[in-house]
Write a protein that holds these residues in place. Structure first.
Motif, PDB file in Angstrom:
ATOM      1  N   ARG A  46      -4.392   1.956   3.347  1.00 58.43           N
ATOM      2  CA  ARG A  46      -5.080   0.688   2.534  1.00 58.43           C
ATOM      3  C   ARG A  46      -3.883  -0.347   2.473  1.00 58.43           C
ATOM      4  NH1 ARG A  46      -7.566   0.459  -3.685  1.00 58.43           N
ATOM      5  NH2 ARG A  46      -9.095  -1.300  -3.120  1.00 58.43           N
ATOM      6  N   ASP A 138       3.710  -0.881  -9.067  1.00 58.93           N
ATOM      7  CA  ASP A 138       2.902  -1.061 -10.157  1.00 58.93           C
ATOM      8  C   ASP A 138       2.514  -2.373 -10.144  1.00 58.93           C
ATOM      9  OD1 ASP A 138       4.832  -2.712 -11.680  1.00 58.93           O
ATOM     10  OD2 ASP A 138       5.973  -1.125 -12.184  1.00 58.93           O
ATOM     11  N   ARG A 158      -5.869  -0.998 -11.749  1.00 54.22           N
ATOM     12  CA  ARG A 158      -7.000  -0.159 -11.207  1.00 54.22           C
ATOM     13  C   ARG A 158      -6.630   0.375  -9.861  1.00 54.22           C
ATOM     14  NH1 ARG A 158     -10.938  -3.788 -13.308  1.00 54.22           N
ATOM     15  NH2 ARG A 158     -11.679  -3.385 -15.372  1.00 54.22           N
ATOM     16  N   LEU A 159      -5.787  -0.233  -9.260  1.00 54.68           N
ATOM     17  CA  LEU A 159      -5.429   0.087  -7.765  1.00 54.68           C
ATOM     18  C   LEU A 159      -4.583   1.324  -7.796  1.00 54.68           C
ATOM     19  CD1 LEU A 159      -4.823  -3.205  -6.331  1.00 54.68           C
ATOM     20  CD2 LEU A 159      -7.224  -1.881  -6.210  1.00 54.68           C
ATOM     21  N   THR A 160      -4.289   2.219  -6.660  1.00 58.93           N
ATOM     22  CA  THR A 160      -3.577   3.129  -6.594  1.00 58.93           C
ATOM     23  C   THR A 160      -2.205   2.665  -6.073  1.00 58.93           C
ATOM     24  OG1 THR A 160      -5.344   4.777  -6.032  1.00 58.93           O
ATOM     25  CG2 THR A 160      -3.167   5.378  -5.280  1.00 58.93           C
ATOM     26  N   TYR A 161      -1.227   3.083  -6.462  1.00 58.12           N
ATOM     27  CA  TYR A 161       0.315   2.750  -6.369  1.00 58.12           C
ATOM     28  C   TYR A 161       1.037   3.974  -5.864  1.00 58.12           C
ATOM     29  CZ  TYR A 161      -0.593  -1.733  -8.298  1.00 58.12           C
ATOM     30  OH  TYR A 161      -1.346  -2.862  -8.692  1.00 58.12           O
ATOM     31  N   LEU A 163       1.584   0.438  -3.417  1.00 57.90           N
ATOM     32  CA  LEU A 163       0.471  -0.483  -2.925  1.00 57.90           C
ATOM     33  C   LEU A 163       1.181  -1.283  -1.779  1.00 57.90           C
ATOM     34  CD1 LEU A 163      -2.581  -1.617  -3.057  1.00 57.90           C
ATOM     35  CD2 LEU A 163      -1.418  -3.317  -4.587  1.00 57.90           C
TER      36      LEU A 163
END
Length: 257
Positions: A46, A138, A158-161, A163
């Protein structure tokens, strides 16, 4: 500035060449080779795009004209995304699956720092392209780097780290969409400070010159998640931008007091 490969740069740092020899390297550079090449080693499942103070998430294509992608991702056998870039009228700068090639014609400067995470190209006519990969642990780190996105902190959280964010500036004369550091210009329309999430498809889809319709969303027109900017919508955006700038100036004055 004199651009040297790693081998010759190390030799120059250690005094292997005289100043006259280095100047000769620079003077003869254009005749020694026709293009400069390199590779971005950043491939992730991603990659979030940051362009013109807007974030673009989960789009295969950032910019397309009709059915032709101009800035897009391909995916390798491991599911990792690779960057691609091509101008509408010129092949002077091409990025193909993270491999970039810059022609020497009218070239003013190429900056590619060690680490293969950034590329900055400037031509004598003012054309400018900058690509840089960033890694964040973060959401707060993202906001520190891109303070104009502070109002999207909840979405960022809300995103995954970790990133990966790809920052892009594309100010080329023949660009159908001009991506400036502070905004995106599209056939007279302006986009800034956006959060544009999709599910594949094109993030920005423009029609040929003379047709000022611009689609922004999750797919190519007439996709159900797309919309076009009208004159009244543009006036509303301009009003919001003016209000935002006025509020920012007021906050700065309050801080000073």
């Amino acid at each position: 500035m004199i651009a040297l490969c790693r081998e010759h740069a190390d030799k120059a740092d250690n005094g292997s060449y005289t100043d006259a020899q280095l100047r000769r390297f620079k003077a003869n550079a254009a005749t020694n080779f026709e293009s400069v090449r390199g590779r971005f080693e950043w491939m992730r499942h991603r990659i979030v795009m940051y362009a013109g103070t807007s974030f673009f998430l989960d789009h295969d294509v950032l910019v397309a004209e009709n059915d032709t992608p101009l800035i897009w991702f391909t995916i390798n056998e491991h599911g990792e995304r690779m960057l691609n870039y091509r101008s509408r009228r010129s092949d002077r700068l091409v990025i193909e699956d993270n491999m970039w090639t810059v022609e020497q014609n009218d070239l003013l400067e190429v900056v590619c720092p060690p680490g293969a995470r950034a590329l900055d190209v400037t031509r004598t006519n003012g054309d400018h392209l900058r690509v840089e990969f960033h890694s964040f642990n973060d959401a707060s780190a993202v906001v520190v780097k891109f303070p104009r996105q502070g109002h999207h902190l909840r979405e960022l959280e809300r995103l995954t780290y970790p990133l990966t964010v790809l920052e892009l500036v594309d100010e080329t004369a023949d660009g159908v969409v001009k991506i400036h550091p502070d905004r995106i210009d599209m056939h007279g329309h302006v986009l800034m400070g956006g959060w544009i999430a999709g599910n594949g498809g094109s993030a920005i889809h423009v029609n040929p010159p003379g047709d000022d319709v611009v689609y922004i969303g999750g797919g190519s027109p007439p996709g159900t998640d797309s919309w076009s900017l009208t004159a009244s919508q543009q006036e509303l955006i301009d009003a919001v931008v003016d209000e935002h700038n006025t509020a920012a100036k007021l906050r700065d004055r309050l801080r000073l007091n």
